[in-house]
Scaffold this motif. Structure first.
Motif, PDB file in Angstrom:
ATOM      1  N   TYR A  94      -3.948   2.235  -1.445  1.00 17.12           N
ATOM      2  CA  TYR A  94      -3.216   3.678  -0.904  1.00 17.12           C
ATOM      3  C   TYR A  94      -3.828   4.403   0.045  1.00 17.12           C
ATOM      4  O   TYR A  94      -5.142   4.169   0.166  1.00 17.12           O
ATOM      5  CB  TYR A  94      -2.894   4.812  -2.230  1.00 17.12           C
ATOM      6  CG  TYR A  94      -4.049   5.196  -3.123  1.00 17.12           C
ATOM      7  CD1 TYR A  94      -4.882   6.215  -2.423  1.00 17.12           C
ATOM      8  CD2 TYR A  94      -4.594   4.401  -4.040  1.00 17.12           C
ATOM      9  CE1 TYR A  94      -6.006   6.582  -3.041  1.00 17.12           C
ATOM     10  CE2 TYR A  94      -5.925   4.845  -4.779  1.00 17.12           C
ATOM     11  CZ  TYR A  94      -6.545   5.854  -4.448  1.00 17.12           C
ATOM     12  OH  TYR A  94      -7.532   6.531  -5.120  1.00 17.12           O
ATOM     13  N   VAL A  95      -3.276   5.096   0.805  1.00 19.88           N
ATOM     14  CA  VAL A  95      -3.642   5.971   1.861  1.00 19.88           C
ATOM     15  C   VAL A  95      -3.276   7.397   1.760  1.00 19.88           C
ATOM     16  O   VAL A  95      -2.329   7.622   1.682  1.00 19.88           O
ATOM     17  CB  VAL A  95      -3.073   5.331   3.329  1.00 19.88           C
ATOM     18  CG1 VAL A  95      -3.731   6.260   4.387  1.00 19.88           C
ATOM     19  CG2 VAL A  95      -3.538   3.937   3.486  1.00 19.88           C
ATOM     20  N   VAL A 111       0.750  -1.313  -0.265  1.00 17.39           N
ATOM     21  CA  VAL A 111       0.010  -0.067  -0.093  1.00 17.39           C
ATOM     22  C   VAL A 111       0.817   1.226  -0.005  1.00 17.39           C
ATOM     23  O   VAL A 111       1.811   1.524   0.919  1.00 17.39           O
ATOM     24  CB  VAL A 111      -0.920  -0.033   1.209  1.00 17.39           C
ATOM     25  CG1 VAL A 111      -1.722   1.125   1.231  1.00 17.39           C
ATOM     26  CG2 VAL A 111      -1.717  -1.308   1.477  1.00 17.39           C
ATOM     27  N   TYR A 112       0.714   2.339  -1.034  1.00 21.51           N
ATOM     28  CA  TYR A 112       1.480   3.330  -1.067  1.00 21.51           C
ATOM     29  C   TYR A 112       0.724   4.563  -0.130  1.00 21.51           C
ATOM     30  O   TYR A 112      -0.261   4.576  -0.396  1.00 21.51           O
ATOM     31  CB  TYR A 112       1.856   3.659  -2.217  1.00 21.51           C
ATOM     32  CG  TYR A 112       0.907   4.203  -3.288  1.00 21.51           C
ATOM     33  CD1 TYR A 112       0.746   5.648  -3.348  1.00 21.51           C
ATOM     34  CD2 TYR A 112       0.377   3.512  -4.515  1.00 21.51           C
ATOM     35  CE1 TYR A 112      -0.266   6.156  -4.166  1.00 21.51           C
ATOM     36  CE2 TYR A 112      -0.521   3.791  -5.231  1.00 21.51           C
ATOM     37  CZ  TYR A 112      -0.896   5.111  -5.309  1.00 21.51           C
ATOM     38  OH  TYR A 112      -1.865   5.674  -5.897  1.00 21.51           O
ATOM     39  N   VAL A 113       1.652   5.374   0.309  1.00 23.38           N
ATOM     40  CA  VAL A 113       1.223   6.199   1.185  1.00 23.38           C
ATOM     41  C   VAL A 113       2.164   7.851   0.789  1.00 23.38           C
ATOM     42  O   VAL A 113       3.287   8.023   1.154  1.00 23.38           O
ATOM     43  CB  VAL A 113       1.534   6.241   2.501  1.00 23.38           C
ATOM     44  CG1 VAL A 113       0.881   7.333   3.515  1.00 23.38           C
ATOM     45  CG2 VAL A 113       0.964   4.881   2.952  1.00 23.38           C
ATOM     46  N   GLY A 156      -5.640   9.069   8.057  1.00 24.04           N
ATOM     47  CA  GLY A 156      -5.484   8.418   6.741  1.00 24.04           C
ATOM     48  C   GLY A 156      -6.588   7.526   6.328  1.00 24.04           C
ATOM     49  O   GLY A 156      -7.307   6.834   6.713  1.00 24.04           O
ATOM     50  N   VAL A 157      -6.999   8.306   5.096  1.00 24.68           N
ATOM     51  CA  VAL A 157      -8.330   7.819   4.114  1.00 24.68           C
ATOM     52  C   VAL A 157      -7.528   6.489   3.516  1.00 24.68           C
ATOM     53  O   VAL A 157      -6.875   6.377   2.416  1.00 24.68           O
ATOM     54  CB  VAL A 157      -8.742   8.811   3.352  1.00 24.68           C
ATOM     55  CG1 VAL A 157     -10.003   8.283   2.493  1.00 24.68           C
ATOM     56  CG2 VAL A 157      -9.025  10.016   3.891  1.00 24.68           C
TER      57      VAL A 157
END
Length: 515
Positions: free
Chosen positions: A150-151, A77-79, A163-164
């Protein structure tokens, strides 16, 4: 199809077509696919695996896009965080999401090493020795549609970022709709104005990748440089533009956009993130025959309604409607008793459907419809007009005032280009303050603006103070920075009070000497 499979599929179908354009540099789909594979291998070598969170802290570049794709190919998951984010925020976000790695550029790496937990790997985006050591086999982790992709961190009401968390299904529902609505194809060229940490970028990137089109990254330092933006739009071959209205207003007012011929390749101009003053929309319509689309939706839902501008919209004295549901979502306005609002009534907009987030990272999953906090008015055709934020409803001297209504009324003044209204103070000291950007060569007076307001809003909603400013202060995402406005007004009053006190003392001293 998951988000990373879009690039894999386009690389197979269109290997030599441009995928990313950044200044004079172009990355083909074959090159983007290879770069993503290399980055996935480096992440795997650093211990990143399925479900892990990876923070990307850097200025916009093709390398960051490749990193996003590399993260997704591992099922991770990328942030994204903008390169302007302070290292303290990076540390907070990395800690909140339990990041397995932070990827940044060589210049920021020493700072990141100092503040991050020892268990968090730090990687250079440009590779260096890690690239030489990494082997890049084909990576395409199987992910479920509801797995997080992603967040996006937004400012929380408590001051702590939230963080959505968005899934592959959430993003795909919007992207699929956008591709169909805009008729995107391999020959399209999409501008990417928004930072990657802002949800507007989802259309630019994945709308292009879904069909083998190219996305043209606009550097951060160009984002509010009006002449640069106008040269890019008018001097290039872009077919789709998407930005916050403030960028378009800046281009029209300070960049000479309206004096340049509209580019014939331009097919659609999309805007979102804030109301677009109707005068600006009228000017844009006179300049170009391209489709004008108002897209609406908070980060938690991405775009859930849209409206294509019509001739009738331009006859209004308020911003164009936010329209009807899209992206497979269901939307409605809820009255205070939770019943559904009908035509002419106002209520809070609720959203249910495939674009609604999984939830906030570290919090319970989202259950039921998402309450946007936005107040809308139901139109006779079943669409919606945006009225304002529920949390922009203030009480001044006992009266409930919707700041959006006051802004819309001020914005209809012929000498006003842009406006934002804030409430300052509490209780009996509460008052309304307007920050007004005049039209070129105009300087509307406070009395004239207050008289204009008094003709359309109740007397208690007339602003107490007006500041004429060249531009509204903006957040990193281009939205009006209301906290900065409140600070600016408070500081202005303090300076004025200090000056008045100094003058009074000087007068008293003079009178004392004269006695």
């Amino acid at each position: 199809m998951s988000l990373h499979e879009l690039v894999i599929d386009s690389a197979r179908r269109y290997p030599d077509r441009p995928a990313i354009v950044f200044g004079d540099d172009t990355l083909t789909y074959r090159e983007l696919d290879r770069a993503a594979e290399e980055f996935a291998a480096r992440l795997a070598a650093a211990g990143v695996s399925r479900g892990d969170r990876v923070v990307l802290w850097a200025d916009k570049s093709p390398a960051v896009v490749a990193a996003m794709q590399g993260v997704l190919r591992l099922g991770a998951v990328y942030v994204p965080l903008d390169g302007t984010a302070p290292v303290g925020r990076v540390a907070v976000v990395a800690g909140d999401c339990g990041a397995a790695a932070v990827c940044t550029d060589a210049g920021r790496r020493p700072t990141a090493d100092e503040v991050l937990a020892p268990t968090t790997a730090v990687l250079d985006l440009d590779g260096g020795e890690e690239r030489e050591a990494a082997v890049a086999p084909r990576v395409d982790a199987a992910v479920a549609p509801d797995d997080p992709a992603y967040v996006l961190y937004t400012s929380g009401s408590t001051g702590t970022p939230k963080g959505v968390c968005l899934s592959h299904r959430n993003a795909a529902a919007f992207v699929d709709w956008a591709v169909a609505e805009l008729g995107l194809g391999p020959g399209d060229r999409l501008a990417n104005h928004a930072p990657f940490a802002f949800d507007l970028s989802v259309l630019d990137l994945y709308g292009a990748f879904a069909v083998g089109a190219s996305v043209h990254l606009i550097p951060r330092e160009w984002a509010y440089a009006p002449h640069r933006l106008v040269d890019l739009l008018c001097g290039g071959t872009l077919t789709v533009w998407y930005s916050v209205p403030s960028a378009l207003l800046l281009m029209m007012r300070d960049g000479g956009l309206l004096t340049r011929p509209a580019p014939p390749a331009l097919r659609a101009v999309c805007f979102a993130g804030e109301p677009f003053p109707v005068d600006g929309v009228r000017a844009l319509r006179e300049w170009t025959g391209a489709r004008l689309l108002n897209l609406y939706g908070p980060t938690e839902t991405n775009v859930c309604t849209f409206h294509e501008v019509t001739a009738t919209d331009l006859e209004r004295d308020r911003p164009v409607p936010i329209g009807r549901a899209c992206s497979g979502d269901t939307v409605w306005a809820a009255l205070p008793d939770s019943s559904v609002a009908g035509p002419g009534q106002e209520g809070e907009l609720l959203v249910a459907g495939p674009t609604v987030m999984r939830g906030y990272w570290g919090h319970p999953p989202q259950q039921g419809p998402y309450h946007t906090g936005d107040i809308v008015r139901v139109r006779p055709d079943g669409g919606f007009d945006y009225v304002g934020r529920r949390d922009h409803t203030v009480k001044v001297r006992g009266h409930r005032i919707e700041l959006g209504e006051v802004e819309a009324a001020l914005g209809s003044h012929p000498e006003v280009d842009d406006v934002a209204v804030v409430s300052v103070g509490e209780g009996l000291d509460a008052h309304l303050v307007a920050f007004v950007v005049p039209k070129p060569d105009a300087r509307p007076g406070t009395l004239a603006l207050r008289a204009h307001l008094a003709a359309t809003v109740p007397s208690y909603a007339v602003v107490d103070h007006v500041h004429l400013v060249p531009d509204l202060p903006r957040t990193a995402n281009g939205k009006a920075d209301r906290a900065a406005m409140r600070r600016a007004h408070t500081e202005s009053r303090a300076r004025r009070d200090t000056s008045a006190s100094t003058r009074d003392k000087a007068t008293a001293d003079k009178e004392g000497r004269g006695r």
